[in-house]
Design a protein around this motif. Structure first.
Motif, PDB file in Angstrom:
ATOM      1  N   CYS A  95       0.847  -1.199   0.000  1.00  0.00           N
ATOM      2  CA  CYS A  95       0.000   0.000   0.000  1.00  0.00           C
ATOM      3  C   CYS A  95       0.882   1.250   0.000  1.00  0.00           C
ATOM      4  CB  CYS A  95      -0.916  -0.005   1.221  1.00  0.00           C
ATOM      5  SG  CYS A  95      -1.905   1.494   1.371  1.00  0.00           S
ATOM      6  N   ARG A  97       0.071   4.208   0.668  1.00  0.00           N
ATOM      7  CA  ARG A  97      -0.252   5.124   1.765  1.00  0.00           C
ATOM      8  C   ARG A  97       0.338   4.674   3.088  1.00  0.00           C
ATOM      9  NH1 ARG A  97      -4.996   7.753  -0.288  1.00  0.00           N
ATOM     10  NH2 ARG A  97      -4.032   8.990  -1.932  1.00  0.00           N
ATOM     11  N   CYS A  98       0.167   3.357   3.422  1.00  0.00           N
ATOM     12  CA  CYS A  98       0.487   2.933   4.788  1.00  0.00           C
ATOM     13  C   CYS A  98       1.505   1.802   4.863  1.00  0.00           C
ATOM     14  CB  CYS A  98      -0.791   2.536   5.526  1.00  0.00           C
ATOM     15  SG  CYS A  98      -1.460   0.957   4.973  1.00  0.00           S
ATOM     16  N   CYS A 116      -4.038  -0.752   0.240  1.00  0.00           N
ATOM     17  CA  CYS A 116      -4.720  -1.788   1.018  1.00  0.00           C
ATOM     18  C   CYS A 116      -6.219  -1.469   0.996  1.00  0.00           C
ATOM     19  CB  CYS A 116      -4.188  -1.820   2.449  1.00  0.00           C
ATOM     20  SG  CYS A 116      -4.603  -0.369   3.427  1.00  0.00           S
ATOM     21  N   CYS A 119      -7.172   1.893   2.974  1.00  0.00           N
ATOM     22  CA  CYS A 119      -6.748   3.137   2.322  1.00  0.00           C
ATOM     23  C   CYS A 119      -7.526   3.353   1.026  1.00  0.00           C
ATOM     24  CB  CYS A 119      -5.247   3.120   2.047  1.00  0.00           C
ATOM     25  SG  CYS A 119      -4.250   3.209   3.558  1.00  0.00           S
TER      26      CYS A 119
END
Ligand SMILES: [Zn+2]
Length: 129
Positions: A95, A97-98, A116, A119
């Protein structure tokens, strides 16, 4: 320094210093890939401490890491290619983002991004079934 660099700030800063003058000195992706990027940089530095970075960015939903060894050893160039390819492949499952496991998602505007489930849901992306 990119937003959310957190524990990776110092290593990302060192990476940005590898980018020559005249190029944009930034990393164009979200924080979820920073660990992947600093790990790749560490592996490449071990092979060629003075290697050059041209660009680090997201394109079509996965990482692109453009760099050039200073070494003229063909073996170093091959190992660079392999390391970069492995990291780019990993980005397609991470992911952006995270940093948790993710997959390629698509927005209503047809933008692609590896995310994910959480997100993706939070940012209006959907994962193809
Ligand atoms: Zn995520």
């Amino acid at each position: 320094m990119p937003e959310g660099a957190g524990p990776y700030a110092a290593r990302l800063e060192a990476l940005l210093r590898r980018i020559p003058d005249g190029w944009g000195r930034w990393v164009s992706c979200d924080a979820g890939w920073f660990e992947l990027i600093v790990d790749l940089d560490a592996a490449l530095s071990a092979l060629d401490p003075d290697y050059r970075v041209e660009q680090v960015k997201e394109k079509f939903g996965t990482l692109r890491y453009y760099c050039t060894p200073t070494s003229e050893d063909a073996d170093v160039w091959c190992r660079f290619d392999d390391l970069v390819r492995v990291a780019e492949d990993r980005s397609a499952e991470t992911c952006e983002r995270c940093g948790r496991p993710g997959r390629m998602c698509r927005s209503s505007m047809r933008w692609l991004k590896t995310l994910c489930r959480d997100c993706a849901a939070a940012s209006g992306y959907v994962s193809p079934a």
